[in-house]
Each structure stands twice: as C-alpha cells, then as structure tokens.
Design an enzyme around this catalytic site. Structure first.
Site, short mmCIF file in Angstrom:
data_model
loop_
_atom_site.label_atom_id
_atom_site.label_comp_id
_atom_site.label_asym_id
_atom_site.label_seq_id
_atom_site.Cartn_x
_atom_site.Cartn_y
_atom_site.Cartn_z
N HIS A 48 5.88 -0.80 -2.84
CA HIS A 48 5.50 0.01 -4.01
C HIS A 48 5.69 1.50 -3.77
CE1 HIS A 48 2.85 -3.59 -5.46
NE2 HIS A 48 4.10 -3.71 -5.83
N ASN A 84 0.82 -1.21 0.00
CA ASN A 84 0.00 0.00 0.00
C ASN A 84 0.86 1.26 0.00
OD1 ASN A 84 -2.02 -1.84 0.16
ND2 ASN A 84 -2.45 -1.54 2.33
N CYS A 120 16.12 15.87 -11.92
CA CYS A 120 17.18 16.18 -10.94
C CYS A 120 17.20 15.17 -9.79
CB CYS A 120 17.03 17.60 -10.39
SG CYS A 120 15.57 17.83 -9.34
N CYS A 126 8.59 20.52 -11.00
CA CYS A 126 9.72 20.62 -10.08
C CYS A 126 10.08 22.08 -9.84
CB CYS A 126 10.92 19.86 -10.68
SG CYS A 126 12.40 19.98 -9.66
N ASP A 180 -0.61 4.23 0.89
CA ASP A 180 -1.48 5.21 1.54
C ASP A 180 -0.93 5.74 2.86
OD1 ASP A 180 -1.94 3.08 3.35
OD2 ASP A 180 -3.80 2.49 2.36
N SER A 182 -4.77 -9.83 -3.06
CA SER A 182 -5.18 -10.87 -4.01
C SER A 182 -4.00 -11.76 -4.37
CB SER A 182 -5.78 -10.23 -5.26
OG SER A 182 -4.84 -9.35 -5.84
N1 APR Z 1 -10.02 -7.09 5.00
C1 APR Z 1 -9.11 -7.89 4.42
N2 APR Z 1 -9.08 -8.11 3.08
C2 APR Z 1 -10.00 -7.49 2.32
C3 APR Z 1 -10.99 -6.64 2.87
C4 APR Z 1 -10.98 -6.44 4.27
N3 APR Z 1 -11.86 -5.65 4.90
N4 APR Z 1 -11.75 -6.17 1.85
C5 APR Z 1 -11.26 -6.70 0.71
N5 APR Z 1 -10.21 -7.50 0.98
C6 APR Z 1 -9.36 -8.26 0.05
C7 APR Z 1 -10.00 -8.65 -1.27
O1 APR Z 1 -10.73 -9.86 -1.14
C8 APR Z 1 -8.78 -8.81 -2.18
O2 APR Z 1 -8.31 -10.14 -2.17
O3 APR Z 1 -8.27 -7.43 -0.31
C9 APR Z 1 -7.73 -7.90 -1.54
C10 APR Z 1 -7.34 -6.70 -2.38
O4 APR Z 1 -6.74 -7.16 -3.57
P1 APR Z 1 -6.23 -6.14 -4.69
O5 APR Z 1 -7.28 -5.12 -4.95
O6 APR Z 1 -5.76 -6.94 -5.85
O7 APR Z 1 -5.03 -5.37 -3.97
P2 APR Z 1 -3.52 -5.78 -3.81
O8 APR Z 1 -3.38 -7.25 -3.71
O9 APR Z 1 -2.97 -4.95 -2.73
O10 APR Z 1 -2.92 -5.31 -5.20
C11 APR Z 1 -1.55 -5.37 -5.41
O11 APR Z 1 -1.80 -4.12 -7.43
O12 APR Z 1 -2.63 -2.31 -8.72
C12 APR Z 1 -1.57 -2.80 -7.96
O13 APR Z 1 0.12 -1.50 -7.03
C13 APR Z 1 -1.21 -1.92 -6.78
O14 APR Z 1 -0.22 -2.55 -4.67
C14 APR Z 1 -1.25 -2.84 -5.59
C15 APR Z 1 -1.08 -4.21 -6.23
#
Ligand code: APR
Length: 255
Positions: free
Chosen positions: A127, A110, A138, A156, A112, A199
């Site tokens: 990331h 993340n 620069c 910049c 964020d 995911s």
């Molecule tokens: N608690 C836990 N897990 C949750 C919740 C929750 N409340 N709500 C949703 N999820 C799960 C979903 O089921 C899903 O499997 O969080 C997961 C989010 O998956 P993605 O959207 O694919 O996010 P992520 O795995 O972080 O993606 C990886 O992809 O686009 C890029 O750079 C971006 O860092 C990111 C990377």
C-alpha cells in the site's frame, strides 16, 4: 484448517518453530496488528482508526473535494502519531530473520515504515508508504520529513498550487506495480508464510496468503483474534500478540 483446538498453544509454538527451521524460503505478510505494540492502533475493531475517523478521507474524490479538511486528519493520524512510533520486538525479529538468510521477503500492508526502520531490506510495500508525498501533476515525489506541515494542505514546490497527496494507496487506487508483482512472486515461491496481524479483509493484498497456500506453503498465523484466514488456510494458529510470539518461535527455530 487451523490447528488450535486439539493441541495446546505451547505445542503450536513448537510446531511453528519446527516448520520455520526446515523452511528454506520464508515470507512474512504483515498488517496493522504488527504495529499495535508500537502504539499504532489497527484500522478495524472497537479501537480501530476507522471507528474514530471517517475513512472517506482516503477516497480520492472526497480528498480532492475537501483537501484541507482531509489533510488536517491525515497529518494527525499518519504523520504526528505514526511518526512517533518505534519498531517493536516483533519488527526486530523479522529483521533478524532476514539477516540470518531465513526470511526472503516481507510483504506489508503497513505504511508506517517500521519494517524498514527495524532493518528489513526486502520489503514489498503493498500500500505504498507515508515517507513520501506525491504531486499528481508533475509526478515528483518529496520527502514528508522535509515538508512544512504548518501550512495545510502541502503543495508541490514546482507546481506551486498543486496539492500533494501522501504516496500511499487510497481506497480504490491501483497497487504499485513493483510491489504487486514482487509480492505475487514471493507468495508463489515461498514454502512458509507467516501471516501477522491482519484481518485479511482488504483485497488484493488479502489474496497473497491464499496464493501461498495454493502453492503448497505452510501458513503460520499470528493474531490474538481470528481473521478471515484462521479457519480456512491457516495451518498453525498462534493467538498471541506479534511482539510476544515472534521472538519465541525464532529463538526456538534458530536454536
Ligand atoms: N499482534 C498481532 N495481531 C494483532 C495485534 C497484535 N498485537 N493486535 C491486533 N491484531 C490484529 C487484529 O486482531 C486484526 O485482525 O491485527 C489485525 C488488524 O486488522 P486491520 O485493522 O483490518 O488491519 P489490516 O488487515 O492491516 O488492514 C488492511 O485496510 O484500511 C486499510 O489500507 C489499510 O492496509 C490497511 C488495510
């Protein structure tokens, strides 16, 4: 193979707490689901960011060809919207686990900043993050908080005409060296990895839990929906929102 069919969820919560209690060197690996309860949508799935916005805006050739258009959306998603989010109970528990000496490393995909804002210190931002903006001419980095987003794209202050890029990793870009090497070390060293809200589809980040599993670590997975790990390397699967289940297992583990 995830142990979730034959035993009840309650039993799995107790098992996860017992594993945590015994473990000396715990790592957390987090993805977008970690911040869902802070109001930030995940990237994938029906309500995902990439279902609403064109993911090409985070591809460098597209960004370079369309900087104004990309920046309008980047500002909306990653600065206006993410900027208002606050750490949730799950973030706060991970900070508590680190302060208690249990959690030794936190690898996050993340950008964020919510783990740092919750109080975690050993955070490997795989990331990068949205706090800083980078000038690719620069190499200077400036704070997003002090950037005037009223005029897009931001430029910049030293190279005047050079367009700034958020200092997070775009698709196809290299992973920051320190984050990658620290994450690999933690994955190889840990005896328990808690995989939360990801995911498991985006590499090389997605390779960290398998690395931990190969090194003999217990894998606890927290995700309401099955991921790429659930039926492969996950040992204890907790299909619940992170903000609900993390406080529960930590309360039991520290008791
Ligand atoms: N608690 C836990 N897990 C949750 C919740 C929750 N409340 N709500 C949703 N999820 C799960 C979903 O089921 C899903 O499997 O969080 C997961 C989010 O998956 P993605 O959207 O694919 O996010 P992520 O795995 O972080 O993606 C990886 O992809 O686009 C890029 O750079 C971006 O860092 C990111 C990377």
């Amino acid at each position: 193979m995830a142990d979730c069919g034959s035993v009840s969820l309650e039993e799995n919560i107790l098992k996860a707490a017992a594993v945590l209690r015994k473990a000396d060197w715990v790592t957390a690996f987090t993805g977008a689901g970690m911040s869902v309860e802070s109001g930030i949508p995940p990237f994938r799935g029906p309500d995902g960011i990439w279902n609403k916005y064109d993911s090409r805006l985070l591809e460098l050739p597209y960004f370079d060809a369309n900087p104004e258009k990309c920046w309008v959306t980047i500002k909306e998603i990653f600065y206006d919207f993410f900027g208002r989010a606050q750490p949730n109970p799950g973030h706060r528990v991970l900070a508590e686990m680190e302060a208690a000496g249990k959690l030794k490393a936190l690898i996050t995909q993340n950008i964020d900043d919510l783990h740092t804002r919750a109080g975690n210190k050993t955070v490997y931002e795989f990331h990068g993050n949205s706090r800083l903006l980078l000038c690719r001419r620069c190499g200077r980095k400036s704070s997003a908080a002090s950037t005037d987003f009223g005029r897009l794209p931001p430029r910049c202050a030293f190279c005047k005409d050079e367009i700034l890029k958020p200092d997070f990793v775009f698709f196809g870009e290299a992973i920051p060296f320190e984050a990658l090497s620290n994450s690999r070390f933690a994955a190889g060293r840990t005896d328990c990895m808690i995989v939360i809200g990801t995911s498991g589809e985006v590499y090389p980040a997605a390779g960290m839990p398998p690395l931990a599993a190969q090194s003999g670590a217990h894998i606890i997975e927290i995700n309401p929906y099955e991921s790429a790990y659930t039926n492969s390397i996950t040992e204890i699967y907790l299909p619940l929102p992170a903000g609900d289940v993390l406080p529960k297992i930590w309360d039991l583990a520290k008791a």
